[in-house]
Design a protein around this motif. Structure first.
Motif, PDB file in Angstrom:
ATOM      1  N   MET A   1     -93.557 -64.136-109.909  1.00 49.51           N
ATOM      2  CA  MET A   1     -92.270 -64.748-109.599  1.00 49.51           C
ATOM      3  C   MET A   1     -91.544 -63.870-108.589  1.00 49.51           C
ATOM      4  SD  MET A   1     -89.223 -65.519-112.250  1.00 49.51           S
ATOM      5  CE  MET A   1     -87.593 -65.702-111.650  1.00 49.51           C
ATOM      6  N   SER A   2     -91.018 -64.502-107.531  1.00 50.94           N
ATOM      7  CA  SER A   2     -90.209 -63.738-106.596  1.00 50.94           C
ATOM      8  C   SER A   2     -88.788 -63.616-107.143  1.00 50.94           C
ATOM      9  CB  SER A   2     -90.232 -64.388-105.217  1.00 50.94           C
ATOM     10  OG  SER A   2     -89.721 -65.687-105.283  1.00 50.94           O
ATOM     11  N   THR A   3     -87.940 -62.953-106.424  1.00 50.39           N
ATOM     12  CA  THR A   3     -86.578 -62.668-106.877  1.00 50.39           C
ATOM     13  C   THR A   3     -85.786 -63.952-107.151  1.00 50.39           C
ATOM     14  OG1 THR A   3     -86.580 -60.683-105.522  1.00 50.39           O
ATOM     15  CG2 THR A   3     -84.450 -61.471-106.264  1.00 50.39           C
ATOM     16  N   PRO A   4     -85.195 -64.071-108.349  1.00 50.67           N
ATOM     17  CA  PRO A   4     -84.373 -65.248-108.626  1.00 50.67           C
ATOM     18  C   PRO A   4     -83.063 -65.180-107.848  1.00 50.67           C
ATOM     19  CG  PRO A   4     -84.323 -63.749-110.493  1.00 50.67           C
ATOM     20  CD  PRO A   4     -85.287 -63.187-109.508  1.00 50.67           C
TER      21      PRO A   4
ATOM     22  N   ALA B   1     -80.587 -66.068-122.025  1.00 44.45           N
ATOM     23  CA  ALA B   1     -80.586 -65.846-120.582  1.00 44.45           C
ATOM     24  C   ALA B   1     -81.596 -66.747-119.880  1.00 44.45           C
ATOM     25  CB  ALA B   1     -80.923 -64.388-120.300  1.00 44.45           C
ATOM     26  N   LEU B   2     -81.310 -66.995-118.589  1.00 42.69           N
ATOM     27  CA  LEU B   2     -82.279 -67.717-117.767  1.00 42.69           C
ATOM     28  C   LEU B   2     -82.147 -67.290-116.316  1.00 42.69           C
ATOM     29  CD1 LEU B   2     -80.847 -70.208-116.006  1.00 42.69           C
ATOM     30  CD2 LEU B   2     -80.834 -71.298-118.210  1.00 42.69           C
ATOM     31  N   ALA B   3     -83.237 -67.527-115.564  1.00 46.20           N
ATOM     32  CA  ALA B   3     -83.288 -67.216-114.141  1.00 46.20           C
ATOM     33  C   ALA B   3     -83.536 -68.502-113.371  1.00 46.20           C
ATOM     34  CB  ALA B   3     -84.403 -66.215-113.853  1.00 46.20           C
ATOM     35  N   VAL B   4     -82.853 -68.640-112.232  1.00 47.54           N
ATOM     36  CA  VAL B   4     -82.997 -69.816-111.374  1.00 47.54           C
ATOM     37  C   VAL B   4     -83.561 -69.368-110.033  1.00 47.54           C
ATOM     38  CG1 VAL B   4     -81.779 -71.690-110.206  1.00 47.54           C
ATOM     39  CG2 VAL B   4     -81.071 -70.970-112.506  1.00 47.54           C
ATOM     40  N   GLN B   5     -84.579 -70.086-109.601  1.00 44.48           N
ATOM     41  CA  GLN B   5     -85.214 -69.804-108.309  1.00 44.48           C
ATOM     42  C   GLN B   5     -85.513 -71.138-107.636  1.00 44.48           C
ATOM     43  OE1 GLN B   5     -88.972 -67.841-108.695  1.00 44.48           O
ATOM     44  NE2 GLN B   5     -89.101 -67.398-106.518  1.00 44.48           N
TER      45      GLN B   5
ATOM     46  N   ILE C   1     -85.068 -73.874-112.965  1.00 47.25           N
ATOM     47  CA  ILE C   1     -85.187 -72.798-113.953  1.00 47.25           C
ATOM     48  C   ILE C   1     -86.576 -72.193-113.823  1.00 47.25           C
ATOM     49  CG2 ILE C   1     -85.236 -72.236-116.414  1.00 47.25           C
ATOM     50  CD1 ILE C   1     -83.171 -74.514-116.789  1.00 47.25           C
ATOM     51  N   ALA C   2     -86.620 -70.897-113.558  1.00 46.48           N
ATOM     52  CA  ALA C   2     -87.885 -70.208-113.336  1.00 46.48           C
ATOM     53  C   ALA C   2     -88.330 -69.393-114.547  1.00 46.48           C
ATOM     54  CB  ALA C   2     -87.765 -69.288-112.121  1.00 46.48           C
TER      55      ALA C   2
ATOM     56  N   ARG D   1     -82.413 -58.872-121.873  1.00 45.97           N
ATOM     57  CA  ARG D   1     -83.212 -57.752-121.353  1.00 45.97           C
ATOM     58  C   ARG D   1     -84.356 -58.255-120.460  1.00 45.97           C
ATOM     59  NH1 ARG D   1     -84.991 -53.060-125.223  1.00 45.97           N
ATOM     60  NH2 ARG D   1     -82.946 -52.371-124.589  1.00 45.97           N
ATOM     61  N   GLU D   2     -85.086 -59.262-120.926  1.00 42.03           N
ATOM     62  CA  GLU D   2     -86.221 -59.801-120.160  1.00 42.03           C
ATOM     63  C   GLU D   2     -85.772 -60.384-118.821  1.00 42.03           C
ATOM     64  OE1 GLU D   2     -89.002 -61.401-123.865  1.00 42.03           O
ATOM     65  OE2 GLU D   2     -87.461 -62.710-123.023  1.00 42.03           O
ATOM     66  N   ILE D   3     -84.759 -61.222-118.871  1.00 39.78           N
ATOM     67  CA  ILE D   3     -84.315 -61.922-117.665  1.00 39.78           C
ATOM     68  C   ILE D   3     -83.489 -61.007-116.773  1.00 39.78           C
ATOM     69  CG2 ILE D   3     -83.052 -63.921-116.792  1.00 39.78           C
ATOM     70  CD1 ILE D   3     -85.750 -64.505-118.304  1.00 39.78           C
ATOM     71  N   GLY D   4     -82.693 -60.152-117.351  1.00 36.13           N
ATOM     72  CA  GLY D   4     -81.917 -59.193-116.556  1.00 36.13           C
ATOM     73  C   GLY D   4     -82.798 -58.288-115.715  1.00 36.13           C
ATOM     74  N   ALA D   5     -83.988 -57.973-116.212  1.00 38.06           N
ATOM     75  CA  ALA D   5     -84.925 -57.119-115.480  1.00 38.06           C
ATOM     76  C   ALA D   5     -85.444 -57.790-114.210  1.00 38.06           C
ATOM     77  CB  ALA D   5     -86.095 -56.729-116.385  1.00 38.06           C
ATOM     78  N   LEU D   6     -85.321 -59.106-114.108  1.00 40.70           N
ATOM     79  CA  LEU D   6     -85.798 -59.832-112.926  1.00 40.70           C
ATOM     80  C   LEU D   6     -84.802 -59.771-111.766  1.00 40.70           C
ATOM     81  CD1 LEU D   6     -87.106 -63.067-114.687  1.00 40.70           C
ATOM     82  CD2 LEU D   6     -88.441 -61.068-113.983  1.00 40.70           C
TER      83      LEU D   6
END
Length: 66
Positions: free
Chosen positions: A1-4, A25-29, A33-34, A40-45
């Motif tokens: 996965m590239s940077t969200p 938490a969630l990441a969007v790319q 939703i990626a 902790r998991e998503i913040g690290a991205l």
């Protein structure tokens, strides 16, 4: 996965997945939703270019479109 482009943390995020009905938490790319998981998991991205939003415990639900 590239940077969200967007990371949401510290929330109550409804997933509509019976196996994991809520995450924090969630990441969007690319407008989608990626990744989802713990803060902790998503913040690290997140990187410098990522917009990070602290939800302060607020609820997030998915959009339901026809």
């Amino acid at each position: 996965m590239s940077t969200p482009e967007l990371v949401l943390l510290n929330g109550r995020i409804s997933t509509l997945d019976p196996a994991e009905p809520q995450v924090t938490a969630l990441a969007v790319q690319g407008g989608r939703i990626a990744a989802r998981g713990t803060d902790r998991e998503i913040g690290a991205l997140a990187e410098r270019s990522t917009q990070v939003v602290d939800l302060g415990g607020r609820r997030v639900i998915p959009g339901l479109n026809d």
